[in-house]
Design a protein around this motif. Structure first.
Motif, PDB file in Angstrom:
ATOM      1  N   LEU A 220      -9.705 -10.015   2.467  1.00  0.00           N
ATOM      2  CA  LEU A 220      -8.544  -9.255   1.688  1.00  0.00           C
ATOM      3  C   LEU A 220      -7.548 -11.019   0.987  1.00  0.00           C
ATOM      4  O   LEU A 220      -7.664 -12.051   1.345  1.00  0.00           O
ATOM      5  N   THR A 221      -6.639  -9.716   0.335  1.00  0.00           N
ATOM      6  CA  THR A 221      -4.679 -10.378   0.478  1.00  0.00           C
ATOM      7  C   THR A 221      -3.690 -10.076   0.067  1.00  0.00           C
ATOM      8  O   THR A 221      -3.363  -8.365   0.006  1.00  0.00           O
ATOM      9  N   MET A 222      -3.386 -10.652  -0.147  1.00  0.00           N
ATOM     10  CA  MET A 222      -1.128 -10.235   0.007  1.00  0.00           C
ATOM     11  C   MET A 222      -1.178 -10.148  -1.838  1.00  0.00           C
ATOM     12  O   MET A 222       0.406  -9.400  -1.194  1.00  0.00           O
ATOM     13  N   ASP A 223      -1.959  -9.567  -2.129  1.00  0.00           N
ATOM     14  CA  ASP A 223      -1.580  -8.949  -3.769  1.00  0.00           C
ATOM     15  C   ASP A 223      -0.613  -7.558  -3.770  1.00  0.00           C
ATOM     16  O   ASP A 223      -0.020  -8.016  -4.501  1.00  0.00           O
ATOM     17  N   ASN A 224      -1.098  -6.876  -2.891  1.00  0.00           N
ATOM     18  CA  ASN A 224      -0.120  -5.074  -3.102  1.00  0.00           C
ATOM     19  C   ASN A 224       0.993  -5.259  -2.041  1.00  0.00           C
ATOM     20  O   ASN A 224       2.095  -5.225  -2.813  1.00  0.00           O
ATOM     21  N   PHE A 225       1.502  -6.192  -1.990  1.00  0.00           N
ATOM     22  CA  PHE A 225       2.879  -6.374  -0.880  1.00  0.00           C
ATOM     23  C   PHE A 225       3.799  -7.740  -1.438  1.00  0.00           C
ATOM     24  O   PHE A 225       4.403  -7.326  -1.655  1.00  0.00           O
ATOM     25  N   ALA A 226       2.845  -7.863  -2.487  1.00  0.00           N
ATOM     26  CA  ALA A 226       3.591  -8.637  -3.654  1.00  0.00           C
ATOM     27  C   ALA A 226       3.877  -8.032  -4.860  1.00  0.00           C
ATOM     28  O   ALA A 226       4.824  -7.920  -5.000  1.00  0.00           O
ATOM     29  N   HIS A 227       3.102  -7.398  -4.995  1.00  0.00           N
ATOM     30  CA  HIS A 227       3.282  -6.744  -6.068  1.00  0.00           C
ATOM     31  C   HIS A 227       4.476  -5.445  -5.465  1.00  0.00           C
ATOM     32  O   HIS A 227       5.531  -5.301  -6.578  1.00  0.00           O
ATOM     33  N   ILE A 228       4.620  -4.278  -4.668  1.00  0.00           N
ATOM     34  CA  ILE A 228       5.689  -4.050  -4.625  1.00  0.00           C
ATOM     35  C   ILE A 228       7.468  -4.927  -3.815  1.00  0.00           C
ATOM     36  O   ILE A 228       7.859  -4.147  -4.577  1.00  0.00           O
ATOM     37  N   VAL A 229       7.001  -5.664  -3.370  1.00  0.00           N
ATOM     38  CA  VAL A 229       8.308  -6.827  -3.368  1.00  0.00           C
ATOM     39  C   VAL A 229       8.659  -7.602  -4.703  1.00  0.00           C
ATOM     40  O   VAL A 229      10.027  -7.100  -4.586  1.00  0.00           O
ATOM     41  N   ASN A 230       7.954  -7.545  -5.311  1.00  0.00           N
ATOM     42  CA  ASN A 230       8.766  -7.912  -6.689  1.00  0.00           C
ATOM     43  C   ASN A 230       8.276  -7.226  -7.702  1.00  0.00           C
ATOM     44  O   ASN A 230       9.545  -7.709  -8.817  1.00  0.00           O
ATOM     45  N   SER A 231       8.057  -6.103  -7.677  1.00  0.00           N
ATOM     46  CA  SER A 231       8.810  -4.733  -8.920  1.00  0.00           C
ATOM     47  C   SER A 231       9.682  -4.226  -8.839  1.00  0.00           C
ATOM     48  O   SER A 231      10.165  -3.956  -7.820  1.00  0.00           O
ATOM     49  N   ALA A 232      10.602  -4.439  -9.748  1.00  0.00           N
ATOM     50  CA  ALA A 232      11.643  -3.681 -10.116  1.00  0.00           C
ATOM     51  C   ALA A 232      11.367  -2.073 -10.097  1.00  0.00           C
ATOM     52  O   ALA A 232      12.530  -1.686  -9.831  1.00  0.00           O
ATOM     53  N   TYR A 233      10.514  -1.369 -10.246  1.00  0.00           N
ATOM     54  CA  TYR A 233      10.594   0.144 -10.509  1.00  0.00           C
ATOM     55  C   TYR A 233      10.311   0.208  -9.017  1.00  0.00           C
ATOM     56  O   TYR A 233      10.914   1.344  -8.916  1.00  0.00           O
ATOM     57  N   TYR A 234       9.727  -0.700  -7.815  1.00  0.00           N
ATOM     58  CA  TYR A 234       9.870   0.090  -6.879  1.00  0.00           C
ATOM     59  C   TYR A 234      11.034  -0.267  -5.625  1.00  0.00           C
ATOM     60  O   TYR A 234      11.471   0.840  -5.028  1.00  0.00           O
ATOM     61  N   SER A 235      11.800  -1.239  -6.409  1.00  0.00           N
ATOM     62  CA  SER A 235      13.064  -1.603  -5.617  1.00  0.00           C
ATOM     63  C   SER A 235      14.039  -0.093  -6.027  1.00  0.00           C
ATOM     64  O   SER A 235      14.439   0.194  -5.794  1.00  0.00           O
ATOM     65  N   LYS A 236      13.906   0.507  -7.402  1.00  0.00           N
ATOM     66  CA  LYS A 236      14.414   1.650  -7.875  1.00  0.00           C
ATOM     67  C   LYS A 236      14.497   2.501  -6.925  1.00  0.00           C
ATOM     68  O   LYS A 236      15.010   3.793  -6.462  1.00  0.00           O
ATOM     69  N   LEU A 237      13.170   2.860  -6.882  1.00  0.00           N
ATOM     70  CA  LEU A 237      12.565   3.990  -5.863  1.00  0.00           C
ATOM     71  C   LEU A 237      13.461   3.655  -4.654  1.00  0.00           C
ATOM     72  O   LEU A 237      14.260   4.837  -4.014  1.00  0.00           O
ATOM     73  N   VAL A 238      12.984   2.620  -3.873  1.00  0.00           N
ATOM     74  CA  VAL A 238      14.299   2.396  -1.984  1.00  0.00           C
ATOM     75  C   VAL A 238      16.065   2.799  -2.451  1.00  0.00           C
ATOM     76  O   VAL A 238      16.506   3.441  -1.726  1.00  0.00           O
TER      77      VAL A 238
ATOM     78  N   GLY B 165      -5.212   7.108  -7.170  1.00  0.00           N
ATOM     79  CA  GLY B 165      -6.926   6.214  -6.706  1.00  0.00           C
ATOM     80  C   GLY B 165      -5.999   4.299  -7.016  1.00  0.00           C
ATOM     81  O   GLY B 165      -6.378   3.938  -6.072  1.00  0.00           O
ATOM     82  N   GLN B 166      -4.982   4.662  -6.367  1.00  0.00           N
ATOM     83  CA  GLN B 166      -4.365   3.278  -5.971  1.00  0.00           C
ATOM     84  C   GLN B 166      -3.886   3.212  -4.592  1.00  0.00           C
ATOM     85  O   GLN B 166      -2.941   3.065  -4.554  1.00  0.00           O
ATOM     86  N   ALA B 167      -4.597   2.992  -3.644  1.00  0.00           N
ATOM     87  CA  ALA B 167      -4.366   2.772  -1.738  1.00  0.00           C
ATOM     88  C   ALA B 167      -4.023   2.562  -1.509  1.00  0.00           C
ATOM     89  O   ALA B 167      -3.678   2.030  -0.587  1.00  0.00           O
ATOM     90  N   GLY B 168      -4.545   1.220  -2.010  1.00  0.00           N
ATOM     91  CA  GLY B 168      -3.680   0.067  -1.901  1.00  0.00           C
ATOM     92  C   GLY B 168      -2.406  -0.563  -1.487  1.00  0.00           C
ATOM     93  O   GLY B 168      -1.794  -1.006  -0.906  1.00  0.00           O
ATOM     94  N   GLU B 169      -1.744   0.009  -2.755  1.00  0.00           N
ATOM     95  CA  GLU B 169      -0.614  -0.184  -3.744  1.00  0.00           C
ATOM     96  C   GLU B 169       0.299   0.880  -2.138  1.00  0.00           C
ATOM     97  O   GLU B 169       1.313   0.969  -2.123  1.00  0.00           O
ATOM     98  N   VAL B 170       0.011   2.041  -2.266  1.00  0.00           N
ATOM     99  CA  VAL B 170       0.140   3.315  -1.260  1.00  0.00           C
ATOM    100  C   VAL B 170       0.181   2.864   0.640  1.00  0.00           C
ATOM    101  O   VAL B 170       1.600   3.050   0.881  1.00  0.00           O
ATOM    102  N   ALA B 171      -0.601   1.924   0.659  1.00  0.00           N
ATOM    103  CA  ALA B 171      -0.568   1.223   2.119  1.00  0.00           C
ATOM    104  C   ALA B 171       0.084  -0.313   1.674  1.00  0.00           C
ATOM    105  O   ALA B 171       1.113   0.353   3.273  1.00  0.00           O
ATOM    106  N   ALA B 172      -0.164  -0.129   1.227  1.00  0.00           N
ATOM    107  CA  ALA B 172       1.573  -1.810   1.339  1.00  0.00           C
ATOM    108  C   ALA B 172       2.929  -0.638   1.464  1.00  0.00           C
ATOM    109  O   ALA B 172       3.676  -1.296   1.642  1.00  0.00           O
ATOM    110  N   LEU B 173       3.356   0.374   0.079  1.00  0.00           N
ATOM    111  CA  LEU B 173       4.468   0.422  -0.026  1.00  0.00           C
ATOM    112  C   LEU B 173       4.855   1.581   1.494  1.00  0.00           C
ATOM    113  O   LEU B 173       6.096   1.435   1.536  1.00  0.00           O
ATOM    114  N   GLY B 174       3.957   1.992   1.821  1.00  0.00           N
ATOM    115  CA  GLY B 174       4.299   2.667   2.844  1.00  0.00           C
ATOM    116  C   GLY B 174       4.541   2.004   3.771  1.00  0.00           C
ATOM    117  O   GLY B 174       5.251   2.689   5.360  1.00  0.00           O
TER     118      GLY B 174
END
Length: 561
Positions: free
Chosen positions: A340-358, A524-533
């Motif tokens: 288990l790792t926090m990489d998916n959460f870290a990617h979501i939080v640090n990504s400018a793309y997801y910040s724009k979506l928010v 197929g990026q289920a991990g990022e879906v879960a972290a973002l959701g």
């Protein structure tokens, strides 16, 4: 002769310009030839002919009806029973159900579906436990089937059924139930012959409401049904719009048929709702709502509350958290915890793309809620006070209820393509579609709130020389602020979780969080879906808690109006 104030005329003109173009565009596109460049040609009934002669039409309609009936029945039976136990009995652990309902208000539908797809999937805990216990190689549950669709849809609807039925049971007079118990009736007999019969109009109206919403549902049919080749009306429309080239005329014809069917159902729903007073059991004198004493059945009530809490909230949360923390899809096992790792959460939080979506999602949701409640303030006051033009305004505000999200998306797509103003693929088009779809909800909050304000305050303001706008600003608005705030938060939550509309209308720079989650899932990026959701659900749950405090009883009354 029709005489209306300038405010009524302005609202009638604006609402007419909002609600009729989508309907006109759907009908026009369904009966005119749509050329490859999307321009319109001669009159034709080809699309309706294709629809009627399509050998899959009967299968799709049958799937939709079965899906709607079974999902409605399961959600209604369990949700109503839970609402009765929580509101009318002395069963313990009630707070668990309230917690479940609040979290459900702030959780996007696609996240719930994703969680159950994992839990019921081949590598999920249910099928894994089945194989380990039996030694068989098959699956206990085939999630991508009608059974999987019904189970997931009913579980998703259960918290809303609880919220809407709890208001009915909370206000019920306990004297009839107590009389039945004193006459020797058992608890199940009392519930079946007294409690449910008194609540029957509310049950029937809610059943019709849920059935309508399951017919227009998209998340479960798209994510669960389409991979298993179980198509319903909404997925057939979606497929038509995503063919190359898009089958716009065929999709419009499909949409018109679905629109007509839902219109008939909404008329039935309205008539059922109007007959609720025949079963009223609340009297003015001596009325005291008292909890029903379960006696030795209290443990059964507690077990039910705990089971619903575990199934509806804990299991999906654990499942989606496991997916979010996993670097790749893996079953829930102790041996997998080391990976288990926090990489998916870290990617979501640090990504400018997801910040724009928010930012996109917050802008369109907050903007829609603000405009919708501004219109609703004036419209609700005019309709509730029976001002000239108020009835017309009320009817215009109700028309969008017949539009399923995907159908409205097809219509707005055509409007965006043909608009002289470049709004296609922008947040403006998504916001306009949201405004049309959710303005009826704002109207219900405003209308109900105005009815609770005595008109003598407005009459006093008029006698003091205040005009209509001053009366609204200084008298009505401050007194109506709690209802307006509740309506604003409710519409904000709906817009922030909506997927079907922006899925058709979003461009490269106007995507929202639910659309991004859908695209990630299909890739197929289920991990990022879960972290973002999970992160987005946490933010919306905080808003939902505010909504719960401001409108604990208002939400159910609003739906019932």
């Amino acid at each position: 002769m029709f005489k209306a104030s300038p405010l009524s005329i302005i609202l009638i003109v604006i609402l007419t310009a909002l609600v009729f173009p989508p309907l006109y565009m759907l009908i026009q596109t369904s009966v005119l030839e749509v050329r490859p460049d999307l321009s319109l040609g001669d009159f034709t009934l080809e699309y309706y002919h294709r629809l009627v002669t399509n050998p899959r039409l009967f299968e799709v309609v049958t799937n939709s009806v079965i899906f709607g009936i079974l999902s409605t029945a399961l959600a209604l039976i369990v949700g109503s029973l839970v609402a009765w136990v929580v509101e009318r009995t002395d069963a313990p652990c009630k707070f668990l159900i309230y917690l479940t309902s609040i979290v459900a208000l702030g959780t996007p539908g696609i996240l719930k579906v994703s969680a159950w797809l994992f839990l019921f999937g081949r590598s999920g805990p249910f099928n894994e436990a089945y194989r380990n216990l039996t030694g068989m190689r098959g699956n206990l549950i085939n999630v991508n089937s009608m059974t999987g669709m019904v189970l997931i849809e009913s579980i998703i609807w259960l918290p809303m059924v609880f919220l809407l039925m709890s208001a009915t049971f909370r206000a019920a007079n306990a004297e009839m139930e107590e009389a039945a118990r004193m006459s020797g009736a058992s608890v199940p007999t009392t519930v079946w012959r007294i409690s449910l019969k008194l609540a029957m109009p509310a049950v029937l109206a809610l059943a019709m409401f849920i059935f309508i919403r399951t017919l227009e549902a998209f998340e479960v049919p798209a994510l669960v049904g389409m991979p298993g080749k179980v198509d319903v009306l909404t997925t057939e429309i979606y497929r038509s719009m995503h063919d190359l080239p898009p089958q716009t005329g065929y999709a419009s014809a499909f949409s018109v048929i679905l629109l007509l069917a839902l219109s008939v159902l909404l008329v039935c729903y309205s008539r059922i709702s109007r007959n609720a007073e025949k079963y009223a059991s609340i009297t003015g004198k001596g009325y005291r709502p008292r909890p029903f004493q379960l006696g030795r059945y209290r443990w059964a009530g507690a077990l039910m509350n705990i089971a619903v809490f575990l199934i509806v909230l804990v299991l999906p949360l654990v499942g989606i958290l496991w997916v979010a923390l996993s670097p790749f899809p893996q079953p829930i096992r102790i041996s997998g915890m080391s990976r288990l790792t926090m990489d998916n959460f870290a990617h979501i939080v640090n990504s400018a793309y997801y910040s724009k979506l928010v930012v996109n999602t917050l802008l369109v949701a907050a903007g829609t809620a603000t405009v919708a409640m501004t219109f609703s303030l004036a419209a609700g006051w005019l309709a509730a006070r029976r001002k000239a033009g108020g009835q017309i305004i009320d009817q215009l505000m109700t028309i969008p209820l017949v539009f399923p999200g995907l159908v409205l998306g097809v219509a707005m797509l055509q409007i965006g393509l043909r608009s002289p103003v470049p709004i296609y693929g922008t947040l403006w088009l998504i916001g306009l579609a949201f405004l049309i779809r959710y303005i009826p909800y704002g109207m219900r909050y405003s209308f109900t709130g105005v009815l609770q304000i005595h008109p003598e305050l407005e009459q006093a303001a008029g006698a003091a020389g205040a005009n209509t706008f001053e009366t609204l600003r200084k008298i009505v608005f401050p007194l109506l602020l709690p209802a307006l705030t509740s309506g604003w938060i409710f519409i904000f939550l709906l817009c922030a979780k909506e997927m079907s509309l922006p899925l058709l209308l979003a461009g490269p720079n106007s995507q929202t969080i639910p659309v991004a989650m859908f695209n990630l899932w299909t890739n197929g990026q289920a991990g990022e879906v879960a972290a973002l959701g999970l992160l987005w659900a946490l933010a919306l749950t905080i808003v939902a808690i505010v909504f719960k405090k401001l409108a604990n009883r208002g939400a159910a009354d609003t739906f019932g109006h």
